[in-house]
Design an enzyme around this catalytic site. Sequence first.
Site, PDB file in Angstrom:
ATOM      1  N   TYR A  25       4.228 -33.327  13.288  1.00  0.00           N
ATOM      2  CA  TYR A  25       3.985 -31.965  12.806  1.00  0.00           C
ATOM      3  C   TYR A  25       4.925 -31.617  11.653  1.00  0.00           C
ATOM      4  CZ  TYR A  25       4.294 -26.827  13.064  1.00  0.00           C
ATOM      5  OH  TYR A  25       4.334 -25.491  12.780  1.00  0.00           O
TER       6      TYR A  25
ATOM      7  N   LEU B 271      13.507 -37.640  12.753  1.00  0.00           N
ATOM      8  CA  LEU B 271      12.714 -36.552  13.339  1.00  0.00           C
ATOM      9  C   LEU B 271      11.981 -36.988  14.599  1.00  0.00           C
ATOM     10  CD1 LEU B 271      11.018 -35.199  10.068  1.00  0.00           C
ATOM     11  CD2 LEU B 271      13.175 -34.437  11.091  1.00  0.00           C
ATOM     12  N   ALA B 272      11.857 -38.303  14.799  1.00  0.00           N
ATOM     13  CA  ALA B 272      11.049 -38.827  15.899  1.00  0.00           C
ATOM     14  C   ALA B 272      11.513 -38.256  17.239  1.00  0.00           C
ATOM     15  CB  ALA B 272      11.131 -40.354  15.915  1.00  0.00           C
ATOM     16  N   TRP B 273      10.555 -37.690  17.986  1.00  0.00           N
ATOM     17  CA  TRP B 273      10.869 -37.130  19.308  1.00  0.00           C
ATOM     18  C   TRP B 273       9.557 -36.814  20.010  1.00  0.00           C
ATOM     19  CZ3 TRP B 273      15.892 -36.877  20.962  1.00  0.00           C
ATOM     20  CH2 TRP B 273      16.111 -36.319  22.232  1.00  0.00           C
TER      21      TRP B 273
ATOM     22  N   THR C   5      17.888 -28.521  17.893  1.00  0.00           N
ATOM     23  CA  THR C   5      17.076 -27.398  18.364  1.00  0.00           C
ATOM     24  C   THR C   5      17.963 -26.299  18.939  1.00  0.00           C
ATOM     25  OG1 THR C   5      15.436 -26.721  20.013  1.00  0.00           O
ATOM     26  CG2 THR C   5      16.778 -28.618  20.564  1.00  0.00           C
TER      27      THR C   5
ATOM     28  N   TYR D 105      14.721 -30.850  27.487  1.00  0.00           N
ATOM     29  CA  TYR D 105      14.685 -31.004  26.028  1.00  0.00           C
ATOM     30  C   TYR D 105      16.039 -30.651  25.424  1.00  0.00           C
ATOM     31  CZ  TYR D 105      13.132 -30.020  21.187  1.00  0.00           C
ATOM     32  OH  TYR D 105      12.985 -29.976  19.822  1.00  0.00           O
TER      33      TYR D 105
ATOM     34  N   LYS E  79      18.818 -33.251  23.620  1.00  0.00           N
ATOM     35  CA  LYS E  79      19.240 -33.038  22.231  1.00  0.00           C
ATOM     36  C   LYS E  79      20.755 -32.792  22.161  1.00  0.00           C
ATOM     37  CE  LYS E  79      15.563 -33.159  19.442  1.00  0.00           C
ATOM     38  NZ  LYS E  79      15.467 -33.981  18.239  1.00  0.00           N
TER      39      LYS E  79
END
Length: 562
Positions: free
Chosen positions: A296, A353-355, A393, A416, A420
Site C-alpha cells: 500500500y 517497509l515490508a510487514w 508506528t 503489532y 515494532k
Amino acid sequence: MKILVTGANGQLGRALQKVLINEEIELLLTDTKEMDITDANSVKKVFNKFEPEIVINCAAFTNVDKCETEEELAFKINAEGPRNLVKMCLEYDACLVHISTDYVFDGEKSEPYDEEDIPNPQSVYGKSKLLAEQIILENMSKYFIIRTAWMFGDGENFVRKVVQNAKNKNEVTVVDDQFGSPTSSMELAKVINLLISSNKYGIYHASCEGYCNWAQFAEQIFEELNLNVKVKHVKSNEYVSKVKRPKNSILTNKKLLENFNYKMKDWQNALKDYISGGYVMSDLTKKVLVTGANGYLGRHVVKELLNRGYEVLAADFRYDGVDERAIRVEEPIFSGKENIYELMGKPDVCIHLAWRNGFVHNDDSHILDLPSHYTFIKNMIAGGLKSISIMGTMHEVGYWEGAVDEHTPTNPISLYGIAKDALRNITFNLTMNKDVSVHWLRAYYIMGDDLKNNSIFSKLVQAEQEGKEKFPFTSGKNKYDFITVQELAKQIVAASVQDQITGIINVCTGEPISLADKVESFIKENDFKIKLEYGAYPDRPYDSDAIWGDATKIRKILENEK
C-alpha cells in the site's frame, strides 16, 4: 485569487507550488486521482466545489513515442481533457493557462519560431497538442497558451536520464542534429506567475534564452557535475523511431519581450541553478532498496524515488503494482542468506517497509516474523549497508495523550506495536558504534489510495459502492494525526535520502483531528450518500483519546530540501 493546477505532480506542477506562494493565492493542486481532466463529470465536480478564477493546465501525455502507438489516449488526454477544462472555465469565467509545445511546428524553419509562425505538427503528440490550442482559440478570450521546449525540473527529464545513462561509463551517445533551448521548470513557472498577473491574453513562447543541440546539452551537464564522461555525437537517423522529431525546436520569446519587457534566464545559468540546488542531483547515483515495494505504501515510495531521479531496487513477493522503471530484486529478503546485501544489489540506502498484516493489530505474524526482520537487517548491515530507514508506528507508544516525540516512553499493547517496538530497539542495538545512519520513521493514521488498503476509508468506499445506507462506526471522538499516503511517501523519501537528521523521526502532519470529523469530511468531499451509524462499535480500549506526532524533525528535513 483561487488557482486550480492540473498535473500538479509533474515537473512544472511542482515548480508552480514553489513560485505561487502568496497570501492572496488559494492553490488547489490536482493530479489524476483528484481530478481526471478526461472525465467531464470529474472536472465539473472540482470546479463546482472550488470555483477557480484561474486554471493552469500542466496535465498531458508527454511520452512522444507512446503517443504514436496509443494515439487515441494521446488525443483523449492532450485534447479532450483541455476541452473539458475550456467548458468549465467558460461557465465560471475563469482564465485558462495551457502548456503547449514546440512539437506543434515541423522543425524545418532555419530560424527560431515566434508566436506568429504557422504550426505544422509531424507527430501524434504535436497534433494532439495543437488540437488543444485550436479548441481554446475557438472558444475562449481569457487564455494564455504557453509553448515551451526541452523542460527539466523536479521529475523525469533529460538531465537525469543522461546522468543515469552515464553511470560507470566513460562515454554516452547523444544526437547532435536537433536544436532547442533547454528550459527550467522554475523559470517557466515564473513566466506563468507574470502572465496571470496581467490581462494580456494570447499565445506566448517561453523557453530559456540561447540554444544548443542535445549532445551539447549533455556536455554542459557533465561539465557542471564535474563528470569525466565523453559525449559521442551521432545523427538522428542512426536511431530507429516512429516519431519525426523537430530538427529545430528553438523558440523565440518575442511576445514576452514586447508585452512585458521580460527576458528569461539563459539555459546554461538555469541549468547551473538546477544542479546547484541539490534537490536530487547530488544523490543521483544513489541506489535505494525498497522492501515491501508492492505494498500500500511501497508503491508510492518507489514512485516518489523514481520521480526524484534515484535508481530504485524493488523487493516484494509480487510486482503488479510496482512502477515499471524500478529494478526488481529476485532474491527474497527473508532468505536468511548472509550475503543478502550483495544479493539485494548493494544499495546505498534501504527503506524497509515490508510487514505483514499491518491493519490486523493482534495477528500472530507480527511476533512470528520478527526473527526474519532481525536477520535481514543484521546481514544487510554486516554486508556494508550505510543507511537504513524502517517503518515504525504510533502503536509502539501504546496509550498516550498528546504529541509524541522521540523521547516519549513506549508501552505497546497490541502485538503489532510490541513487534515494532522490539524491532526499533534491535535496530539501534545492531547499529550501535557503527557507521550506519538509522531513520526510524514513525507513522500515524494513513489515508488515501482508498481501494488498495484496509483502512476505515477503504471500507467506507466499498460500502458506498455496494449501495449501503449506513456504515457501522465508533463514537469517532478519538483524535489522530491523519496523513495521505502520497504525502507520507514524500516524507519517507525526504527523510531517508539525507543523513543530517537521524534517529526517531515522526512522519506526520503534527495536527490532531477527530476521526469523526475526518470521516464526515471524507464523505462530504466524495459526495457519498452513506451515513455513519455512531456507537455501533465500541471504541478500542488501547486507542488513545488524542495522539499525534511532533513534526519538528520532519519539517526541518523538508525545509532543508528547499
